[in-house]
Enzyme design. Structure first.
Site, PDB file in Angstrom:
ATOM      1  N   LEU A 151       0.866  -1.174   0.000  1.00 33.80           N
ATOM      2  CA  LEU A 151       0.000   0.000   0.000  1.00 33.80           C
ATOM      3  C   LEU A 151       0.900   1.219   0.000  1.00 33.80           C
ATOM      4  O   LEU A 151       1.981   1.209   0.611  1.00 33.80           O
ATOM      5  CB  LEU A 151      -0.898   0.035   1.243  1.00 33.80           C
ATOM      6  N   ASP A 152       0.470   2.288  -0.654  1.00 35.48           N
ATOM      7  CA  ASP A 152       1.218   3.537  -0.574  1.00 35.48           C
ATOM      8  C   ASP A 152       1.307   3.986   0.881  1.00 35.48           C
ATOM      9  O   ASP A 152       0.414   3.708   1.685  1.00 35.48           O
ATOM     10  CB  ASP A 152       0.524   4.639  -1.381  1.00 35.48           C
ATOM     11  N   LYS A 153       2.370   4.692   1.199  1.00 33.39           N
ATOM     12  CA  LYS A 153       2.554   5.209   2.552  1.00 33.39           C
ATOM     13  C   LYS A 153       1.346   6.027   2.996  1.00 33.39           C
ATOM     14  O   LYS A 153       0.900   5.957   4.142  1.00 33.39           O
ATOM     15  CB  LYS A 153       3.821   6.067   2.602  1.00 33.39           C
ATOM     16  N   THR A 155      -1.738   5.730   2.084  1.00 30.64           N
ATOM     17  CA  THR A 155      -2.988   4.960   2.086  1.00 30.64           C
ATOM     18  C   THR A 155      -3.111   4.144   3.359  1.00 30.64           C
ATOM     19  O   THR A 155      -2.142   3.535   3.815  1.00 30.64           O
ATOM     20  CB  THR A 155      -3.036   4.023   0.868  1.00 30.64           C
ATOM     21  N   ARG A 257      -5.004   6.621  -7.736  1.00 31.11           N
ATOM     22  CA  ARG A 257      -4.719   8.054  -7.624  1.00 31.11           C
ATOM     23  C   ARG A 257      -4.617   8.705  -8.999  1.00 31.11           C
ATOM     24  O   ARG A 257      -5.168   9.786  -9.240  1.00 31.11           O
ATOM     25  CB  ARG A 257      -3.430   8.246  -6.830  1.00 31.11           C
TER      26      ARG A 257
END
Length: 331
Positions: A151-153, A155, A257
């Site tokens: 997961l993105d930081k 998110t 995104r």
């Protein structure tokens, strides 16, 4: 091979040095299935991602004596040529703290945690440690803890971690073959058109001059683009915003995104592809009656997959974080 990855301070400089000698590292069971860039991040402790990508692009890194790319998947027994790398001296850094995260599901094969926003899933690229390093410190008795996906930081939400090599392989196979269901809650700017339910726009991943990953939408048929499909459903409409359920059919970097921003409705708080002026207004409490919101509103809320040992379907859910739920109440 499980190592704490510590990034050096931004002001430090690094480069390829003429010595010491080149290393030839054989991929063991713990590293089989990893991407080459992540393998190098563990092998070259403290090396920034920009350096890792540079030595891969230049051909100094070889896999079984052949050139490879950063996303090459390594297999058990592969031989990786690791060039000599000199890292500037760094001050002593704090040890990775031991930290547990809210557990959504756990058995002897896998662990699912609820990752908070603002925490990276692993160390590297300017981050000294992430979820996986902190969990390993908190669970020294665990024989294996490996990320199944990322997961993105920025998110929050459901993150899967394998506790056995067989579970890691089975789950990653499901993710690669798109046999999993990942649904995210996203609050976007503007009124999302209810008829817009499918985004099928190719994406191209590239690096900035500072070695940071970025993604852009490209025209259909573009050679550099990879097909990317996102499904969108309106959950609730507000005056100037829309809450969406977003399901990804492909797992590209920053896919949600970029797709939502490409459609003209960026995610609230997105610091890479969003409305930067509005983000600042939210963070300062100027966007809505003094209510501050200083994160990206993207939350991995549901995850469906087959259990790697039993084959039984599992569906995990994570409620919206408190700050996101409170924002919706204010809206």
């Amino acid at each position: 091979m499980q190592q704490i990855i510590r990034a050096k301070p931004p002001a430090a400089r690094s480069g390829v040095a003429p010595g010491p000698a080149v290393r030839h590292v054989v991929v063991d069971e713990a590293s089989a299935g990893q991407r080459l860039d992540n393998f190098l991040a563990k092998t070259l402790k403290g090396a920034p991602k920009s350096l890792i990508y540079r030595i891969v692009r230049s051909g100094e890194v070889r896999v079984n004596k052949g050139r490879a790319t950063a996303d090459t998947r390594l297999a058990l027994g592969d031989e990786v040529r690791v060039p000599p790398v000199r890292l500037a001296a760094r001050g002593e850094q704090a040890l990775t703290p031991a930290r547990e995260f809210p557990v959504v599901y756990e058995d002897e094969h896998l662990l699912a945690v609820d990752k908070p926003a603002g925490v990276a899933v692993h160390g590297g690229s300017g981050v000294s440690f992430g979820v996986i390093e902190q969990l390993r410190r908190a669970r020294p008795q665990a024989r294996m803890l490996e990320l199944v996906h990322r997961l993105d930081k920025e998110t929050s939400g459901l993150l899967l971690i394998a506790k056995k090599r067989s579970a890691l392989t089975a789950l990653q196979d499901q993710f690669r073959s798109r046999e999993t269901g990942k649904t995210y809650a996203a609050l976007v700017i503007g009124a999302w058109p209810a008829h817009k339910k499918v985004i099928d726009v190719p994406l191209h991943k590239y690096l900035t001059g500072e070695g940071e990953r970025r993604v852009r939408a490209v025209a259909p048929g573009a050679e550099e683009g990879r097909r990317s499909i996102t499904l969108v459903q309106v959950v609730q409409a507000f005056a100037d915003y829309t809450l969406l359920d977003v399901t990804i059919k492909t797992g590209r970097t920053h896919q949600i995104r970029v797709h939502l921003a490409h459609e003209g409705h960026p995610i609230v708080g997105d610091d890479k592809y969003g409305d930067f002026a509005l983000n600042r207004a939210w963070a300062r409490g100027q966007a809505l009656a003094g209510h501050r919101f200083a994160r990206m509103f993207l939350h991995a809320r549901r995850l469906r997959f087959d259990h790697p040992a039993t084959g039984q379907p599992l569906e995990l859910e994570s409620p919206l974080p408190r700050e996101c739920a409170e924002l919706l109440q204010h809206l």
